[in-house]
Motif scaffolding. Structure first.
Motif, short mmCIF file in Angstrom:
data_model
loop_
_atom_site.label_atom_id
_atom_site.label_comp_id
_atom_site.label_asym_id
_atom_site.label_seq_id
_atom_site.Cartn_x
_atom_site.Cartn_y
_atom_site.Cartn_z
N GLU A 36 -11.46 3.13 -3.30
CA GLU A 36 -11.89 2.57 -4.59
C GLU A 36 -13.34 2.91 -4.89
OE1 GLU A 36 -10.93 -1.59 -4.85
OE2 GLU A 36 -8.78 -1.18 -4.98
N ASN A 37 -14.12 3.21 -3.86
CA ASN A 37 -15.53 3.56 -4.05
C ASN A 37 -15.74 5.07 -4.13
OD1 ASN A 37 -16.66 0.98 -4.24
ND2 ASN A 37 -16.62 0.74 -2.02
N GLY A 38 -14.65 5.84 -4.28
CA GLY A 38 -14.78 7.26 -4.54
C GLY A 38 -14.46 8.21 -3.41
N HIS A 39 -14.12 7.71 -2.23
CA HIS A 39 -13.74 8.59 -1.14
C HIS A 39 -12.30 9.04 -1.33
CE1 HIS A 39 -17.27 6.69 0.54
NE2 HIS A 39 -17.27 7.57 1.51
N SER A 40 -12.00 10.26 -0.90
CA SER A 40 -10.63 10.75 -0.98
C SER A 40 -9.80 10.15 0.14
CB SER A 40 -10.60 12.27 -0.84
OG SER A 40 -11.23 12.88 -1.93
N PRO A 41 -8.56 9.76 -0.15
CA PRO A 41 -7.69 9.27 0.91
C PRO A 41 -7.18 10.43 1.75
CG PRO A 41 -6.48 9.37 -1.14
CD PRO A 41 -7.91 9.72 -1.46
N SER A 42 -6.75 10.13 2.97
CA SER A 42 -6.06 11.15 3.76
C SER A 42 -4.75 11.46 3.05
CB SER A 42 -5.78 10.62 5.17
OG SER A 42 -4.84 9.56 5.12
N ILE A 43 -4.16 12.58 3.38
CA ILE A 43 -2.89 12.95 2.75
C ILE A 43 -1.81 11.90 3.03
CG2 ILE A 43 -1.01 14.64 2.70
CD1 ILE A 43 -3.19 16.82 2.89
N PRO A 44 -1.65 11.43 4.28
CA PRO A 44 -0.63 10.39 4.50
C PRO A 44 -0.90 9.12 3.69
CG PRO A 44 -1.29 11.36 6.59
CD PRO A 44 -2.23 11.89 5.54
N THR A 45 -2.17 8.74 3.56
CA THR A 45 -2.50 7.55 2.77
C THR A 45 -2.21 7.79 1.29
OG1 THR A 45 -4.16 6.82 4.36
CG2 THR A 45 -4.36 5.95 2.12
N ALA A 46 -2.56 8.97 0.78
CA ALA A 46 -2.27 9.30 -0.62
C ALA A 46 -0.78 9.29 -0.88
CB ALA A 46 -2.87 10.66 -0.97
N LYS A 47 0.01 9.80 0.07
CA LYS A 47 1.46 9.79 -0.10
C LYS A 47 2.01 8.36 -0.12
CE LYS A 47 2.41 14.43 1.52
NZ LYS A 47 3.09 15.29 2.49
N ALA A 48 1.47 7.51 0.74
CA ALA A 48 1.90 6.10 0.78
C ALA A 48 1.52 5.41 -0.52
CB ALA A 48 1.28 5.39 1.98
N LEU A 49 0.32 5.67 -1.02
CA LEU A 49 -0.11 5.08 -2.29
C LEU A 49 0.78 5.55 -3.44
CD1 LEU A 49 -3.97 5.38 -1.88
CD2 LEU A 49 -2.67 3.24 -2.05
N GLY A 50 1.08 6.83 -3.46
CA GLY A 50 1.95 7.38 -4.49
C GLY A 50 3.31 6.72 -4.49
N LYS A 51 3.85 6.49 -3.30
CA LYS A 51 5.15 5.84 -3.19
C LYS A 51 5.10 4.40 -3.70
CE LYS A 51 8.89 5.10 0.08
NZ LYS A 51 9.37 5.30 1.45
N VAL A 52 4.07 3.67 -3.30
CA VAL A 52 3.93 2.27 -3.71
C VAL A 52 3.77 2.14 -5.24
CG1 VAL A 52 2.32 0.30 -3.64
CG2 VAL A 52 3.06 1.37 -1.53
N PHE A 53 3.00 3.05 -5.83
CA PHE A 53 2.74 2.96 -7.27
C PHE A 53 3.69 3.79 -8.12
CE2 PHE A 53 -1.50 1.76 -5.55
CZ PHE A 53 -1.57 0.50 -6.12
N GLY A 54 4.55 4.59 -7.48
CA GLY A 54 5.51 5.40 -8.22
C GLY A 54 4.88 6.52 -9.02
N ILE A 55 3.83 7.13 -8.45
CA ILE A 55 3.15 8.23 -9.11
C ILE A 55 2.97 9.37 -8.10
CG2 ILE A 55 1.95 6.75 -10.77
CD1 ILE A 55 -0.55 6.99 -9.04
N PRO A 56 2.68 10.59 -8.57
CA PRO A 56 2.46 11.70 -7.64
C PRO A 56 1.27 11.42 -6.72
CG PRO A 56 2.71 12.51 -9.88
CD PRO A 56 2.59 11.01 -9.97
N TRP A 57 1.44 11.70 -5.44
CA TRP A 57 0.40 11.39 -4.46
C TRP A 57 -0.89 12.15 -4.73
CZ3 TRP A 57 -1.56 15.20 -1.27
CH2 TRP A 57 -0.79 16.35 -1.12
N HIS A 58 -0.80 13.32 -5.30
CA HIS A 58 -2.02 14.11 -5.56
C HIS A 58 -2.85 13.52 -6.69
CE1 HIS A 58 0.12 15.95 -8.92
NE2 HIS A 58 1.13 16.12 -8.09
N SER A 59 -2.33 12.50 -7.37
CA SER A 59 -3.09 11.82 -8.42
C SER A 59 -4.32 11.10 -7.86
CB SER A 59 -2.21 10.78 -9.13
OG SER A 59 -1.11 11.40 -9.73
#
Length: 65
Positions: free
Chosen positions: A32-55
């Motif tokens: 939330e403070n601007g750091h990029s998530p790891s790819i596994p974290t981005a994929k998990a976030l994408g799944k939870v929010f129903g959006i593409p992980w690369h977002s």
């Protein structure tokens, strides 16, 4: 995508979101403070929010969480 906005739209705390994707709350804070998530974290976030992980990657993001 702004993680904080997505989280707040659902009324979730950082702790709740962290538990959903099985990371520490500090990871959510860093993202939330601007750091990029790891790819596994981005994929998990994408799944939870129903959006593409690369977002969760932007040109402004520089440091991995």
């Amino acid at each position: 995508m702004i993680l904080k906005d997505l989280r707040n739209e659902r009324g979730w705390t950082q702790e709740h979101l962290a538990s959903l994707i099985k990371v520490d709350r500090t990871t959510i804070t860093k993202i939330e403070n601007g750091h990029s998530p790891s790819i596994p974290t981005a994929k998990a976030l994408g799944k939870v929010f129903g959006i593409p992980w690369h977002s969760f990657y932007t040109e402004e993001s520089e440091k991995p969480a």
